[in-house]
Design a protein around this motif. Sequence first.
Motif: not given
Length: 273
Positions: A182-198
């Motif tokens: 949430a802190r990242i996107v509050a600045h208008g930035w993007h987030v990339s999700l990797p394999g560990p989400v699985s």
Amino acid sequence: MSKKKPERPAPESPGLPCTGVESHAHLDGSEFDADREAALDRARAAGVAQFGNVFLGPEKWRANRHLFAQRPEVFFLLGIHPCEAQACDDTALAAMRAAFAQDDRLRAVGEIGLDFYWDDCPPDIQRAAFRAQLAMAREVGRPVVIHSRDAFDDTMRVLEEEGFSGYPLLWHCFGGDAAQAARIVAHGWHVSLPGPVSYPANEPLREAARTLPLDRLLLETDCPYLSPVPYRGKRNEPAYMVFTAQAVAQARGMDVAELWTVAGDNARRFFGL
């Protein structure tokens, strides 16, 4: 009698459309010397349309860009990793400026940032290199791709002090929780999700995946590292990104093909593809 291990599903088995974008891969590494072309072909068959290859410094870009001369679907990122920040001197910065001026396949400055997990480079040197490359990104007019490991608050502080709120920025290989996302996107930035989400124990990352605005979400492998389930422990490759997409789609309760295409479209917009 030993039990036979279950067969892993093939990456093409979900039948995803060829709309995905691998936003962060290290395909020029020696890990792919034996099957680089085949790995790209496997990913295409699984639905990956475009690939972002990360060159870790201007020498790697000079030495290895020829590997993708016949693969126009591969675009490039270039930056000095924080663990190698000692190499970020005036000569290296000048070489990177020149590279961005002559190679239109270079779409972003990265991965750059801070890494306090390893002891390869003193934090003060990392911060100086980070700030210098942020300034260079503004000069060359390219988005920024962030590496941050065990350094979230410090990374945010540098970005805020340098006035990067609202600047095109992608937080690569995000491994935090929903509050950090949430802190990242509050600045208008993007987030990339990797394999560990699985990974079964990684519920905080899945919660972050659930709460991310869909238009800020990208996918990556960071191959050859961080293979998703069911290939965890094996060398990662871009085709395996489909399993990361499945995990994210399941966490969000949405169709995997839709998630795949939306994340790909987000990447195409971010990198100007």
